[in-house]
Design an enzyme around this catalytic site. Structure first.
Site, mmCIF file in Angstrom:
data_model
loop_
_atom_site.group_PDB
_atom_site.id
_atom_site.type_symbol
_atom_site.label_atom_id
_atom_site.label_comp_id
_atom_site.label_asym_id
_atom_site.label_seq_id
_atom_site.Cartn_x
_atom_site.Cartn_y
_atom_site.Cartn_z
ATOM 1 N N THR A 104 -23.358 -45.168 30.215
ATOM 2 C CA THR A 104 -21.910 -45.408 30.263
ATOM 3 C C THR A 104 -21.333 -45.030 31.624
ATOM 4 O O THR A 104 -21.940 -44.240 32.372
ATOM 5 C CB THR A 104 -21.202 -44.552 29.190
ATOM 6 O OG1 THR A 104 -19.838 -44.933 29.095
ATOM 7 C CG2 THR A 104 -21.258 -43.067 29.507
ATOM 8 N N THR B 141 -19.500 -47.981 26.185
ATOM 9 C CA THR B 141 -20.827 -47.373 26.318
ATOM 10 C C THR B 141 -21.798 -48.345 25.692
ATOM 11 O O THR B 141 -21.385 -49.214 24.922
ATOM 12 C CB THR B 141 -20.870 -46.046 25.517
ATOM 13 O OG1 THR B 141 -19.869 -45.170 26.031
ATOM 14 C CG2 THR B 141 -22.220 -45.351 25.561
ATOM 15 N N ARG C 17 -15.827 -34.955 34.591
ATOM 16 C CA ARG C 17 -15.842 -34.983 33.118
ATOM 17 C C ARG C 17 -17.130 -35.661 32.642
ATOM 18 O O ARG C 17 -17.528 -36.720 33.125
ATOM 19 C CB ARG C 17 -14.628 -35.763 32.606
ATOM 20 C CG ARG C 17 -14.561 -35.921 31.073
ATOM 21 C CD ARG C 17 -15.126 -37.234 30.597
ATOM 22 N NE ARG C 17 -14.917 -37.464 29.164
ATOM 23 C CZ ARG C 17 -15.490 -38.462 28.490
ATOM 24 N NH1 ARG C 17 -16.296 -39.292 29.099
ATOM 25 N NH2 ARG C 17 -15.254 -38.613 27.211
ATOM 26 N N SER D 90 -17.635 -50.914 31.596
ATOM 27 C CA SER D 90 -17.730 -49.609 30.942
ATOM 28 C C SER D 90 -19.103 -48.974 31.081
ATOM 29 O O SER D 90 -19.337 -47.895 30.541
ATOM 30 C CB SER D 90 -17.389 -49.755 29.456
ATOM 31 O OG SER D 90 -18.332 -50.574 28.827
ATOM 32 N N THR E 105 -20.925 -44.510 20.414
ATOM 33 C CA THR E 105 -19.997 -45.009 21.427
ATOM 34 C C THR E 105 -18.596 -44.553 21.018
ATOM 35 O O THR E 105 -18.371 -44.189 19.869
ATOM 36 C CB THR E 105 -20.028 -46.548 21.525
ATOM 37 O OG1 THR E 105 -19.714 -47.089 20.242
ATOM 38 C CG2 THR E 105 -21.386 -47.065 21.944
ATOM 39 N N GLY E 106 -17.675 -44.610 21.970
ATOM 40 C CA GLY E 106 -16.306 -44.192 21.653
ATOM 41 C C GLY E 106 -15.993 -42.845 22.257
ATOM 42 O O GLY E 106 -16.686 -42.376 23.168
HETATM 43 N N1 GLY Z 1 -18.744 -42.295 24.804
HETATM 44 C C1 GLY Z 1 -18.570 -42.304 26.187
HETATM 45 C C2 GLY Z 1 -17.729 -41.232 26.687
HETATM 46 O O1 GLY Z 1 -16.883 -40.688 25.988
HETATM 47 O O2 GLY Z 1 -17.852 -40.926 27.848
#
Ligand code: GLY
Length: 357
Positions: free
Chosen positions: A224, A206, A234, A89, A257-258
C-alpha cells in the site's frame, strides 16, 4: 459451515456466539456464494474485483498453475499493481503524505518457514513488496523502516524513482491548498484545478494477494501507499505481520484493507487465521473480525470506516467480509483456480449511507 450459508443459518449460528458480538443481528444481508466453498488448490486470491483481479492474478496464476514458485507468484502479482500508476493507493502513483512525499508499506509472509519480511515508510522504490521479500530472505530481521529500508533496497540494486505522479501531485496540491484559510497556501483565484474530481477522499487503498500452491503451502503479500495525506512516518496495518497480513501453513492466510489503525489494534489478520484454526470457515472468520472491530468501536452508528478482510484456507476455501457495503455495490475480492476467475461479493455489517456513493 460454509457449504451454503443462508441468512437465517448465519444469524442462528451468530446468535450462539453470544453477547460478545451484540451487533450481529444488524448484518443486513448475506451474500455467500456457494461456489466459494468449493475447495480447490492451487488458488490465488486478491482483495479486488474482476478488473484489477484479472490483471493482478494472471502472472501469479501462470506460475502457480505450472511449475512456478509460490513466493514468486504472490510477488509478481503484487508487483502488477505496485508498478501501475493508474492505481493511486499502492506503489508508484500512490497518494503521498501531507508533505507530498510517497511513502510505501508492504509485507510478505511464507507459510512453509513461517518467516516474514516488511518495509515501512519506504520512499523512491516502486516495488516495496520485493524489498520486503529480500528482508525476509536475505537478512536476519523482519522489519526495515524509512531510510534504512531505502539503503537496503539500494544495496540490492533497486532503481530509485520519483513515485509522485503528476496526477497524485495535483490531487495532493488541491488538498493542501484547501486545507485551511489560516495558512499561507491559496487555491487558484478562480477555484479551478486541472483535475476537477470530487473532493478527494482520504483513502486507505491497499491490496492483499494470498495463494495456496498445489502442495497446500500458503503465502501472502500486502502492499500500500497507506492513508492519503498522512503524517510523514505514519505506518498503517499493511506492513505489520498479524495486522495487514498473516499466514499459517497449517491453516491458511488472511489480509486486510481499509483503515489500518483498526486492523492494528485488533491484530486483524492474525485474528482471522486463528478463528479459522478454531474451526471457522474463511467467510465466518472474516465476518467475525468485522463484528469485533465494530463492537470495540461502540457499534454501527459510531463506525464510518470501510475495512475489508479476505481469507483463504489451506483447502482453497475463500472468504471476504467488510464493515460497510451497499446492496449492488458490495466491496469485492476475486480469486483464480483451474476453473478461471471468480468474484466474491463481500458480506458487510453496515449499509453505506446514500451520500457516500
Ligand atoms: N490499510 C492501509 C493503511 O491504513 O495504511
Amino acid at each position: 459451515m460454509s457449504k451454503s450459508l443462508s441468512r437465517r443459518s448465519f444469524l442462528k449460528k451468530a446468535a450462539g456466539v453470544g453477547a460478545a458480538f451484540p451487533f450481529v443481528e444488524r448484518f443486513p444481508e448475506v451474500f455467500i456464494r456457494k461456489r466459494t466453498s468449493v475447495s480447490s488448490i492451487p488458488i490465488i486470491l486478491c482483495s479486488r474485483g474482476e478488473e484489477w483481479g484479472k490483471k493482478v492474478m494472471t502472472p501469479g496464476w501462470d506460475l502457480l498453475s505450472g511449475t512456478g514458485d509460490l513466493l514468486d507468484a504472490v510477488e509478481k502479482s503484487a508487483n502488477v499493481v505496485e508498478l501501475d500508476p493508474e492505481d493511486m493507493s499502492v506503489g508508484y502513483g500512490g497518494r503521498p503524505n501531507e508533505e507530498g512525499v510517497v511513502q510505501l508499506d508492504a509485507c510478505v509472509m511464507y507459510g512453509p518457514t513461517h518467516n516474514c519480511g516488511s518495509v515501512m515508510a519506504l520512499e523512491n522504490i516502486k516495488t516495496p513488496c520485493s524489498v520486503a521479500r529480500l528482508v525476509m530472505e536475505r537478512t536476519d530481521h523482519i522489519q526495515l523502516v524509512g531510510e534504512g529500508a531505502l539503503r537496503f533496497a539500494r544495496a540490492h540494486g533497486f532503481t530509485e524513482a520519483n513515485l509522485l505522479t503528476e496526477e497524485a501531485r495535483l490531487r495532493w496540491l488541491k488538498w493542501k491548498e484547501n486545507l485551511s484559510d489560516k495558512d499561507d497556501w491559496f487555491p487558484p483565484a478562480d477555484g479551478k484545478y486541472e483535475h476537477e474530481e470530487e473532493d478527494e477522499e482520504r483513502t486507505n487503498g491497499t491490496i492483499n494477494v494470498l495463494a495456496v500452491d498445489k502442495n497446500g503451502d500458503v503465502a501472502g503479500i500486502t502492499t500500500t501507499s497507506g492513508l492519503a495525506w498522512k503524517i510523514p512516518g505514519r505506518v498503517g496495518d499493511s506492513p505489520i505481520i498479524g495486522a495487514g497480513l498473516y499466514v499459517d501453513n497449517e491453516v491458511g492466510a488472511a489480509g486486510a484493507t481499509g483503515r489500518g489503525e483498526e486492523v492494528i489494534r485488533t491484530c486483524g489478520s492474525f485474528y482471522v487465521v486463528e478463528r479459522m484454526r478454531g474451526g471457522m470457515s474463511p467467510q465466518e472468520a472474516c465476518e467475525s473480525i468485522c463484528k469485533r472491530i465494530v463492537d470495540i468501536n461502540g457499534g454501527p452508528v459510531k463506525v464510518k470506516f470501510t475495512d475489508k478482510f479476505v481469507a483463504v484456507n489451506k483447502n482453497g476455501e475463500v472468504g471476504c467480509a467488510a464493515i460497510m457495503g451497499k446492496k449492488g455495490k458490495e466491496p469485492k475480492a476475486s480469486f483464480m483456480t483451474e476453473d478461471g476467475i471468480k468474484v466474491i461479493k463481500a458480506t458487510y455489517l453496515i449499509e453505506k449511507p446514500e451520500e457516500d456513493d
